[in-house]
Scaffold this active site. Structure first.
Site, PDB file in Angstrom:
ATOM      1  N   ASP A 225      69.871   3.389  25.396  1.00 16.11           N
ATOM      2  CA  ASP A 225      69.801   3.095  23.965  1.00 16.11           C
ATOM      3  C   ASP A 225      70.171   1.633  23.748  1.00 16.11           C
ATOM      4  O   ASP A 225      71.280   1.294  23.334  1.00 16.11           O
ATOM      5  CB  ASP A 225      70.686   4.036  23.164  1.00 16.11           C
ATOM      6  CG  ASP A 225      70.097   5.432  23.055  1.00 16.11           C
ATOM      7  OD1 ASP A 225      69.040   5.678  23.665  1.00 16.11           O
ATOM      8  OD2 ASP A 225      70.686   6.277  22.365  1.00 16.11           O
ATOM      9  N   TYR A 228      67.258  -0.128  20.053  1.00 20.76           N
ATOM     10  CA  TYR A 228      66.986   0.755  18.904  1.00 20.76           C
ATOM     11  C   TYR A 228      65.757   0.300  18.116  1.00 20.76           C
ATOM     12  O   TYR A 228      65.665   0.487  16.906  1.00 20.76           O
ATOM     13  CB  TYR A 228      68.213   0.859  17.993  1.00 20.76           C
ATOM     14  CG  TYR A 228      69.294   1.734  18.570  1.00 20.76           C
ATOM     15  CD1 TYR A 228      69.414   3.067  18.200  1.00 20.76           C
ATOM     16  CD2 TYR A 228      70.178   1.230  19.513  1.00 20.76           C
ATOM     17  CE1 TYR A 228      70.387   3.876  18.745  1.00 20.76           C
ATOM     18  CE2 TYR A 228      71.159   2.022  20.072  1.00 20.76           C
ATOM     19  CZ  TYR A 228      71.262   3.350  19.687  1.00 20.76           C
ATOM     20  OH  TYR A 228      72.226   4.153  20.245  1.00 20.76           O
ATOM     21  N   ASN A 281      67.317   7.879  25.171  1.00 19.68           N
ATOM     22  CA  ASN A 281      66.268   8.493  24.361  1.00 19.68           C
ATOM     23  C   ASN A 281      65.580   7.500  23.435  1.00 19.68           C
ATOM     24  O   ASN A 281      64.398   7.651  23.107  1.00 19.68           O
ATOM     25  CB  ASN A 281      66.835   9.656  23.541  1.00 19.68           C
ATOM     26  CG  ASN A 281      68.019   9.269  22.700  1.00 19.68           C
ATOM     27  OD1 ASN A 281      69.062   8.873  23.229  1.00 19.68           O
ATOM     28  ND2 ASN A 281      67.902   9.382  21.383  1.00 19.68           N
ATOM     29  N   HIS A 363      72.437   8.669  30.754  1.00 17.93           N
ATOM     30  CA  HIS A 363      72.632   8.484  29.312  1.00 17.93           C
ATOM     31  C   HIS A 363      73.379   9.642  28.643  1.00 17.93           C
ATOM     32  O   HIS A 363      74.411   9.425  28.004  1.00 17.93           O
ATOM     33  CB  HIS A 363      71.282   8.274  28.632  1.00 17.93           C
ATOM     34  CG  HIS A 363      71.398   7.935  27.174  1.00 17.93           C
ATOM     35  ND1 HIS A 363      72.089   6.832  26.722  1.00 17.93           N
ATOM     36  CD2 HIS A 363      70.928   8.566  26.063  1.00 17.93           C
ATOM     37  CE1 HIS A 363      72.036   6.785  25.398  1.00 17.93           C
ATOM     38  NE2 HIS A 363      71.340   7.823  24.972  1.00 17.93           N
ATOM     39  N   HIS A 373      75.227  15.954  19.759  1.00 17.52           N
ATOM     40  CA  HIS A 373      74.660  16.151  21.100  1.00 17.52           C
ATOM     41  C   HIS A 373      75.502  17.105  21.958  1.00 17.52           C
ATOM     42  O   HIS A 373      75.452  17.045  23.200  1.00 17.52           O
ATOM     43  CB  HIS A 373      74.499  14.805  21.833  1.00 17.52           C
ATOM     44  CG  HIS A 373      73.728  13.794  21.054  1.00 17.52           C
ATOM     45  ND1 HIS A 373      72.427  13.988  20.682  1.00 17.52           N
ATOM     46  CD2 HIS A 373      74.085  12.570  20.559  1.00 17.52           C
ATOM     47  CE1 HIS A 373      71.995  12.927  20.003  1.00 17.52           C
ATOM     48  NE2 HIS A 373      72.984  12.064  19.911  1.00 17.52           N
ATOM     49  N   VAL A 401      76.574   9.750  22.941  1.00 16.21           N
ATOM     50  CA  VAL A 401      77.488  10.145  21.874  1.00 16.21           C
ATOM     51  C   VAL A 401      78.220   8.897  21.401  1.00 16.21           C
ATOM     52  O   VAL A 401      78.857   8.203  22.201  1.00 16.21           O
ATOM     53  CB  VAL A 401      78.486  11.216  22.357  1.00 16.21           C
ATOM     54  CG1 VAL A 401      79.503  11.542  21.266  1.00 16.21           C
ATOM     55  CG2 VAL A 401      77.733  12.475  22.776  1.00 16.21           C
TER      56      VAL A 401
END
Length: 538
Positions: A225, A228, A281, A363, A373, A401
């Protein structure tokens, strides 16, 4: 007489013991620790992160023509090679685009151990990637020319100067410098390794990076991540977090210039300090013809071939006496798939007399107790945890998280003296909200079906069959395996002192640079927790 190497090891060990005694830093030998939750500090909490605007000088394009920008350094599988990456030419966004031709600009690096002259020259490859959308009317993106050049034959623990670009234009960068990793043995380690996840490009992110720079790391691990870019879904305008306001929109454009802004912002740090990344993700970025991870694969380099994975999604490398394993949460990980088979081979080759420390990262965490999550990566844990445990992995780092949490040593949800310490550092400062609620808080236990993620696997998080949470999906109190948790932006620094002791320090952004939010010595006990010996693997 004892050898010089053993004498150095004894000296370092005595020094570590003196530090522990003097400042009373706890060690994992003192655990397992009673669970601690630090209450949310409402006065200093900056939960509504705001992005840097595109006209901020830290993200604006400051070069012209084909001069290099977004320069970064990354590692090969061992100390003797690094990659230099940069971009020339500006991106384009709109309709009927004509991508730049990578063949028009050379990929050259001059380098050496002296600032002048730079005695060596290396050439590499270049590429351009596009982000194309399957909906009419959306404005497509094509990148500048991305250059990757590998430098080889480097000496361990050595400072090298370099200059990158195309000398024939001429369009060359200023002279920069990096330092190679130490040689791999039981007494050589990078001094400080910065570890951060879910960074983004907000004013909180800038505070995190400023803190990292003050801590003078030799290496940075970014646990997914990254930019973004996929939060900006409004017809190429880069509107501030459109997906936060309209999460169900069917048109998922991802605003690629955020990657260029992020690369410019990070250049002053990562052009000097090697950066190693793994996908999260937010790097999936689906586009036309179901292509994914295009920015991630194009903008970064990975020692995939050298580590035998041949994949950008999972690989390994050595940094002194540490063997790092970088795993992919969002590619197949079952025991019949390529990633698992590669992991078996990679672990089987690790010689703990050469790299005593075995550290894994990916991740999505297995042992987070936050509601966000919660148990989302349970399928991955069920497939891979036993294998990692059998080889004596020491520490596992995750992001995803948006908070901080450190576990006691744990295996299969039970306290285990030989299990790894799991540390979640998804608190880099991204645009999305911080995780505050815990799954064990009254009324906060999520529905088990909410843990299903279409990219990470099926529904594996069923009710517990044993232990304090038997018969339930969540604990009714902070679990025993959770040693410390706190909702705050920050990053961590790992300092491996010798073959058995490593100091972990988590820094909150709101604190002074030299203070610690959480600090512990992770101590290996190889005499009590033997791992499988290395084998010859073709």
């Amino acid at each position: 007489m004892i050898s010089r190497e053993i004498a150095v090891l004894i000296g370092v060990a005595l020094h570590v013991v003196a530090i522990v005694a003097a400042v009373k830093i706890p060690t994992t030998l003192d655990g397992p620790f009673d669970p601690i939750t630090v209450p949310l500090d409402q006065e200093s909490f900056r939960g509504n992160a705001i992005d840097l605007p595109k006209d901020d000088p830290r993200v604006a394009r400051m070069v012209s023509g084909f001069a290099p920008e977004q320069i970064s350094v990354s590692l090969g599988a061992s100390f003797d090679s690094v990659w230099i990456t940069w971009i020339t030419g500006d991106f384009q966004i709109g309709e009927n685009l004509r991508p730049l031709n990578p063949g028009d600009v050379k990929s050259v690096v001059f380098y050496g151990r002296l600032r002048y002259p730079l005695n060596y020259e290396a050439t590499g490859d270049s590429l351009v990637y596009s982000q194309l959308y399957p909906f009419s009317g959306l404005r497509n993106y094509t990148s500048g020319i991305i250059h990757h050049v590998r430098l080889t034959g480097l000496k361990a623990g050595t400072k090298y100067y370099y200059q990158c670009g195309d000398p024939s234009i001429p369009a060359m960068s200023r002279v920069l410098a990096f330092k190679t990793m130490p040689v791999s043995n039981s007494v050589s380690y990078p001094s400080r390794i910065a570890i951060v996840g879910d960074l983004g490009l907000t004013y909180n992110s800038t505070s995190t990076v400023d803190h990292m720079r003050e801590n003078r790391p030799d290496l940075i691990l970014l646990l997914g991540d990254i930019s973004y870019a996929n939060l900006y879904l409004t017809n190429g305008t880069g509107s501030d977090c459109y997906s936060c306001s309209f999460p169900e929109t069917p048109i998922h454009e991802t605003y690629q210039p955020r990657w260029d802004y992020w690369g410019r912002f990070m250049e002053p740090l990562v052009s000097k300090v090697p950066l190693m990344v793994i996908e999260g993700n937010h790097e999936i970025e689906t586009q036309a013809e179901n292509q994914t991870f295009m920015a991630y694969k194009s903008r970064f380099t990975f020692p995939s071939e050298d580590s035998g994975s041949f994949s950008p999604y999972y690989y390994s490398f050595n940094a002194g006496g540490i063997h790092f394993i970088m795993l992919g949460s969002y590619v197949s990980y079952s025991r019949s798939d390529d990633q698992y088979k590669w992991l078996e081979k990679d672990l089987a080759k690790v010689d703990r007399s050469v790299t005593p420390w075995l550290i894994a990262t990916w991740h999505a965490p297995w042992y987070s107790t936050y509601k966000a999550h919660y148990r989302e990566a349970e399928c991955m844990r069920m497939e891979m945890e036993e294998l990692l445990y059998s080889y004596g992995v020491d520490i596992i780092f995750n992001g995803h998280v948006h908070a901080y949490e450190r576990s006691n040593r744990v295996y299969n949800y039970a306290l285990d003296r030989c299990g790894p310490v799991h540390i979640t550092v998804g608190d880099g400062g991204n645009r999305e909200k911080m995780a505050v609620e815990h799954a064990d808080d009254p009324g906060q236990c999520p529905d088990p079906h909410d843990t299903w993620d279409p990219f990470i696997g099926g529904l594996c998080a069923f009710n517990f069959s044993a232990g304090p949470a038997a018969g339930g999906f969540c604990w009714t109190r902070q679990p025993d395996h959770s040693a410390y948790r706190e909702s705050s932006f920050g990053h961590g620094i790992l300092e491996v002192k010798n073959g058995t002791h490593a100091l972990w320090t988590w820094h909150r952004n709101r604190d002074l640079y030299d203070s610690a939010g959480d600090q512990i010595f992770v101590v290996r006990e190889p005499h009590l927790c033997p791992s499988r010996p290395p084998v010859n693997v073709l």
